[in-house]
Motif scaffolding. Sequence first.
Motif, mmCIF file in Angstrom:
data_model
loop_
_atom_site.group_PDB
_atom_site.id
_atom_site.type_symbol
_atom_site.label_atom_id
_atom_site.label_comp_id
_atom_site.label_asym_id
_atom_site.label_seq_id
_atom_site.Cartn_x
_atom_site.Cartn_y
_atom_site.Cartn_z
ATOM 1 N N ILE A 2 0.840 -1.201 0.000
ATOM 2 C CA ILE A 2 0.000 0.000 0.000
ATOM 3 C C ILE A 2 0.875 1.250 0.000
ATOM 4 O O ILE A 2 0.678 2.180 -0.797
ATOM 5 N N ILE A 3 1.857 1.319 0.903
ATOM 6 C CA ILE A 3 2.720 2.496 0.974
ATOM 7 C C ILE A 3 3.581 2.613 -0.284
ATOM 8 O O ILE A 3 3.798 3.717 -0.806
ATOM 9 N N LYS A 56 22.615 2.404 7.281
ATOM 10 C CA LYS A 56 23.170 3.473 6.461
ATOM 11 C C LYS A 56 22.071 4.398 5.938
ATOM 12 O O LYS A 56 22.267 5.617 5.827
ATOM 13 N N GLY A 57 20.915 3.834 5.617
ATOM 14 C CA GLY A 57 19.805 4.665 5.145
ATOM 15 C C GLY A 57 19.365 5.676 6.179
ATOM 16 O O GLY A 57 19.119 6.849 5.861
ATOM 17 N N PHE A 58 19.274 5.257 7.434
ATOM 18 C CA PHE A 58 18.910 6.203 8.485
ATOM 19 C C PHE A 58 20.028 7.213 8.726
ATOM 20 O O PHE A 58 19.755 8.388 9.011
ATOM 21 N N GLU A 59 21.279 6.786 8.638
ATOM 22 C CA GLU A 59 22.403 7.713 8.823
ATOM 23 C C GLU A 59 22.386 8.807 7.754
ATOM 24 O O GLU A 59 22.647 9.982 8.054
ATOM 25 N N ILE A 60 22.069 8.440 6.522
ATOM 26 C CA ILE A 60 22.018 9.424 5.438
ATOM 27 C C ILE A 60 20.919 10.451 5.706
ATOM 28 O O ILE A 60 21.124 11.670 5.537
ATOM 29 N N ARG A 61 19.767 9.994 6.153
ATOM 30 C CA ARG A 61 18.661 10.913 6.406
ATOM 31 C C ARG A 61 18.969 11.846 7.572
ATOM 32 O O ARG A 61 18.588 13.025 7.557
ATOM 33 N N GLU A 101 5.381 13.817 3.234
ATOM 34 C CA GLU A 101 5.341 14.068 4.677
ATOM 35 C C GLU A 101 4.273 13.222 5.372
ATOM 36 O O GLU A 101 4.457 12.801 6.527
ATOM 37 N N TYR A 102 3.176 12.933 4.685
ATOM 38 C CA TYR A 102 2.143 12.069 5.255
ATOM 39 C C TYR A 102 2.587 10.606 5.246
ATOM 40 O O TYR A 102 2.304 9.862 6.196
ATOM 41 N N ILE A 103 3.275 10.206 4.185
ATOM 42 C CA ILE A 103 3.789 8.834 4.131
ATOM 43 C C ILE A 103 4.825 8.616 5.224
ATOM 44 O O ILE A 103 4.833 7.584 5.904
ATOM 45 N N LEU A 116 10.646 4.484 3.504
ATOM 46 C CA LEU A 116 10.731 5.869 3.976
ATOM 47 C C LEU A 116 11.278 6.785 2.874
ATOM 48 O O LEU A 116 12.358 6.528 2.334
ATOM 49 N N PRO A 117 10.554 7.850 2.525
ATOM 50 C CA PRO A 117 11.046 8.757 1.467
ATOM 51 C C PRO A 117 12.314 9.481 1.913
ATOM 52 O O PRO A 117 12.560 9.693 3.098
ATOM 53 N N HIS A 118 13.113 9.859 0.934
ATOM 54 C CA HIS A 118 14.319 10.640 1.184
ATOM 55 C C HIS A 118 13.980 12.119 1.054
ATOM 56 O O HIS A 118 13.205 12.526 0.208
ATOM 57 N N GLY A 119 14.606 12.926 1.871
ATOM 58 C CA GLY A 119 14.367 14.360 1.817
ATOM 59 C C GLY A 119 14.523 14.985 3.188
ATOM 60 O O GLY A 119 14.408 14.319 4.223
ATOM 61 N N ARG A 120 14.792 16.287 3.203
ATOM 62 C CA ARG A 120 14.950 17.019 4.444
ATOM 63 C C ARG A 120 13.597 17.363 5.038
ATOM 64 O O ARG A 120 12.626 17.635 4.330
#
Length: 620
Positions: A271-272, A356-361, A283-285, A326-330
Amino acid sequence: MPGWDSRNKERTDIRPSRGSSGFGILLLLCGVELACRTDQGNPTVFLHCSGFHSKAETDDMTERQYADASSRMSKSASSTGLEVHVGSMPFSLDKELLASKSAKVAALLKENSNADLYCLLRDIPADLETFELVARFCHGYAIHMSSENIVPLICLSFHLGMDENHCNNNLLSKAVTFFEQRVLPSWNEIIKALRSSEKSLQQTMQLGLFDACLHAMIAKASDNPQHLGERIIVSRNDGDGGEKPNAKRRLFALDWQEDLTTLSLQLYEPIIYTMKQHEIPPEYISASIYRYAKKSIFCCSSGRETVSIYKRRSQRNVIETLEKLLPHGRELLPCTLLSKMLRSAIELEASSGCRKGFEIRIGKQLDQAKVKDLSIPCQGYAKEVQYDIECIRRILKEFYDNYDSSDALGFIKVTELMEEFLAEVACDASLVIDTFISLAEMSRAAALGTKRNSDGIYRAIDVYLEKNAYLTDKEKEQICKVLDFQKMSAKACEHATKNERLPVRAVVQVLFMAQLQLQETTARAIYDDHKSGKEYEEEEEEEEEVRLEMEKMSIKVKELEKDCHEMKKEITNGSNRQRVNKGKQSLWSEMKRKFGCSTNMDDLHCPTKKKKVHPKWGII
């Protein structure tokens, strides 16, 4: 999926083509008249069938009929009776009534004996409540359909071949009509129906029921993304990460909003993923993904020892899947929440790609982080509290590699953050020297290019030496090597010279740098004084020269005024010019001489009679 065609008694494969929901195929198999139209690219399904009981009609059915159903079905068991076990519960059914509604049972009765029929029906893909509804329908009793039982009911009726090709006004057509008219138009009913489909998830996917729900959810989320829940506001001044609900909206909300986070990961993930492809606001996702992690991981984590291996494996799968979604973006999620998800990934021993994905964000918005966001424990089972230095280093590198703003305020904030974090961990008496030195070096590197002094690092070193008084002079000297004495302020140098916790060599370096600073300050002051005195003398000389030039010009002007006055008087007194004696110059010649002209009057009054033009001034 394997289906049953009662017309040729053969097994067929029902596989929806790519790009279609598969829901139309299901409806055609049910013998329901299907009409489709396209509304902005989304298929709209209209059903036309007879014998559908509305909700008002089913609510009018008496409770007495429902209570007597099981007893009447048992009494009808005779020579035509059939006993079927659903789980551990036996059901006594009338074979003829069941065969009249089910094409599969009719075919089995025609080709097999009673014993074989029992063996073939023992693996019915349904729970007790769903099969009871089917049995009631076959015996002529009214059944109550709801969002909680409609999907299992469709799956079971399809499995038994209870379609319009075998019997008019059959159960499958009624269930499909209810699903299309009562479930798909409502977000809440869709969520309820999907929750009930988890026991028969594979068949739900294959029949196209999930695709139908998904398309309806995408359309509703596109119109109103708040169906996914409230977005999390990222506030730079909020230390709690900005996760605050809208109290006004909660107060005046009239309808309860079903949340996607109540679904299983097998349903939540596609779904997501599809919503991201249809460009639902990120931002809602992101807010929905964090709430799913909070429900599935944060609220269930009560310690590593108390969580079973199966539970940890399940949570690891959840955190890895959520990181991919999880979308990427500030500024989609605050650093506090991203750091919380990173710590969970480390604790659950998730894959390196997930961490690493969380570290990048986090690195992309490190200028908005707090001190506690960098308190990331290292992976291991050591009793003392340590920090993952390499993780913090990677986060810092990610920030400096991706910060593209021309504003230097972000760099200053990260420098202050590192100094505050260093001062925070310096209070930890169990912090080993190597870890502290590594953090101090990172703090010093972060301050490069910001013209910031080393007072913050010095204060952290002083706190660490105070908490670890047992350190030797060699260890203290190793720590003080990180400190840049040239960037210390005069106040910090004064404090350092009197600090008994510092090693002697560090104190000597501070005194030496203080002496150099004093010499530089004195030399600069003398140079400034000398430069200012010299400039003053030069200005006075220039003013004197200007004054003398002005006096000379004034004298010349006065002489010219006097000569002009005499010439005017001479012109007034005589009408004709008279020649002056030889060797004596006239007033006009004197004026020419003063203006630098060498030509005399004789050159202008030649004895010749011809008019002659002067070659220089053009005078006739």
